[in-house]
Design a protein around this motif. Structure first.
Motif, PDB file in Angstrom:
ATOM      1  N   TRP A  74      11.448  -1.534   7.216  1.00 63.42           N
ATOM      2  CA  TRP A  74      10.049  -1.157   6.996  1.00 63.42           C
ATOM      3  C   TRP A  74       9.159  -1.618   8.142  1.00 63.42           C
ATOM      4  O   TRP A  74       8.298  -0.867   8.614  1.00 63.42           O
ATOM      5  CB  TRP A  74       9.553  -1.745   5.675  1.00 63.42           C
ATOM      6  CG  TRP A  74       9.901  -0.922   4.488  1.00 63.42           C
ATOM      7  CD1 TRP A  74      10.961  -1.090   3.638  1.00 63.42           C
ATOM      8  CD2 TRP A  74       9.198   0.230   4.010  1.00 63.42           C
ATOM      9  NE1 TRP A  74      10.960  -0.119   2.670  1.00 63.42           N
ATOM     10  CE2 TRP A  74       9.887   0.699   2.864  1.00 63.42           C
ATOM     11  CE3 TRP A  74       8.058   0.900   4.430  1.00 63.42           C
ATOM     12  CZ2 TRP A  74       9.463   1.818   2.144  1.00 63.42           C
ATOM     13  CZ3 TRP A  74       7.632   2.006   3.711  1.00 63.42           C
ATOM     14  CH2 TRP A  74       8.334   2.459   2.581  1.00 63.42           C
ATOM     15  N   GLY A 105       9.814   0.541  11.299  1.00 69.90           N
ATOM     16  CA  GLY A 105       9.316   1.903  11.106  1.00 69.90           C
ATOM     17  C   GLY A 105       7.805   1.977  11.206  1.00 69.90           C
ATOM     18  O   GLY A 105       7.252   2.863  11.874  1.00 69.90           O
ATOM     19  N   VAL A 162      11.586   4.461   9.110  1.00 71.34           N
ATOM     20  CA  VAL A 162      12.195   3.559   8.131  1.00 71.34           C
ATOM     21  C   VAL A 162      13.506   4.142   7.611  1.00 71.34           C
ATOM     22  O   VAL A 162      14.503   3.427   7.454  1.00 71.34           O
ATOM     23  CB  VAL A 162      11.225   3.293   6.954  1.00 71.34           C
ATOM     24  CG1 VAL A 162      11.921   2.456   5.872  1.00 71.34           C
ATOM     25  CG2 VAL A 162       9.973   2.577   7.433  1.00 71.34           C
TER      26      VAL A 162
END
Length: 324
Positions: free
Chosen positions: A157, A160, A118
């Motif tokens: 996000w 990741g 991320v």
């Protein structure tokens, strides 16, 4: 208490221990007490520094801009990233017990890979933000609208976490033939790959390909963005304008250099080729020093953050005087 589970995977029996032993710095017992004190102080300063950045970014209306929205997310990432492994390290350094449960190891690996991925993508998003701010200043607030900013953060996000969901099981499913000792202070991917009792060339190849996508692709975006920024800044006539533009980007470039310098060295050569001792200290730097320095870099080089801190402190003092 350790127990042994016999797991059937792909027709192959494997003994999965109920716990791992994190060797860490146990081969240097004279260093452990010193490291404990230094790491504890650094961890506490990291908590204070990054929490301060988050609070200032949320509480001061002057900082309700895309740049500080991303910076608050970076500080939250640093807090989460450091907390995923440093408390366990402090526990192991403080006594003879160096164990971590299998579940704890899996969670630590997942968080370490996920949050690291991320951060790679978020740094690329922050570089794009600076590119728009400097190269297209008149359209900045239109382009970097709240919906786009939130979307970019969610993509970072999502990618990741997805990367970690692929890499973590691949690493954990490697046959270890009863080996429990992890030659590291955390459940990190290269150290777990080294524990395998089979040829890991295919796994290392998969990891390398995924690392190119999650590590090098954002780096290319960062370099392209800053290439355009440098070209735009050189066209600015006034020296003060050039200085302001470079100063705005300098903090981000410093953070990118610290982050990528370590992560590329460690994860683009994940197996036996890297020095194990060197890898431990590089991971320690990457895990505690970089998150510690990020708030200092952004506050010391940034007049807006220093001004926001001053306004909040003065406001608190004035409020205290009025109550008296």
């Amino acid at each position: 208490m350790c127990f042994i589970c016999i797991v059937q995977m792909d027709g192959t029996n494997e003994s999965t221990q109920g716990s791992f032993i994190l060797l860490g710095f146990s081969d240097r017992p004279h260093l452990e007490s010193i490291l404990f004190v230094v790491i504890l102080i650094a961890y506490l300063l990291t908590l204070v520094g990054n929490t301060t950045i988050i609070l200032v970014s949320r509480l001061d209306p002057h900082l309700h801009t895309p740049m500080y929205f991303f910076l608050a997310h970076l500080s939250f990432l640093d807090l989460s990233f450091t907390t995923s492994s440093i408390p366990q390290l402090l526990y192991n350094l403080s006594g003879c017990d160096k164990t971590i449960s299998y579940t704890g190891c899996a969670i630590q690996l997942f968080l370490f890979l996920g949050l690291g991925g991320v951060e790679c993508l978020l740094l690329a998003v922050m570089a794009y933000d600076r590119f728009v701010a400097i190269c297209k200043p008149l359209h900045y607030m239109v382009i970097m609208n709240p919906r786009l900013c939130l979307g970019l953060v969610l993509v970072a996000w999502g990618c990741g976490v997805a990367n970690s969901l692929v890499m973590s099981p691949v690493t954990l499913r490697l046959p270890r033939c009863g080996h429990r000792s992890v030659d590291h202070f955390l459940c990190e991917m290269p150290a777990l790959i080294r524990m395998a009792c089979v040829n890991t060339a295919a796994v290392e190849g998969t990891v390398f390909v995924l690392a190119v996508g999650i590590v090098l692709s954002p780096l290319v975006c960062i370099l392209v963005s800053y290439g355009c920024i440098v070209r735009a800044v050189l066209q600015i006539q006034s020296a003060s304008g050039r200085h302001k533009a470079f100063n705005t980007c300098g903090s981000h470039l410093t953070v990118v250099s610290l982050f990528y310098g370590n992560i590329i060295y460690m994860y683009m050569q994940p197996g036996n080729s890297s020095s194990q001792d060197q890898g431990k200290f590089l991971t320690l730097f990457y895990n505690i020093v970089t998150p510690l320095l990020n708030p200092l870099i952004y506050t010391l080089r940034n007049k807006e953050v220093k001004g926001a801190l001053r306004r909040l402190l003065l406001h608190d003092r004035e409020g205290g005087k009025e109550q008296k």
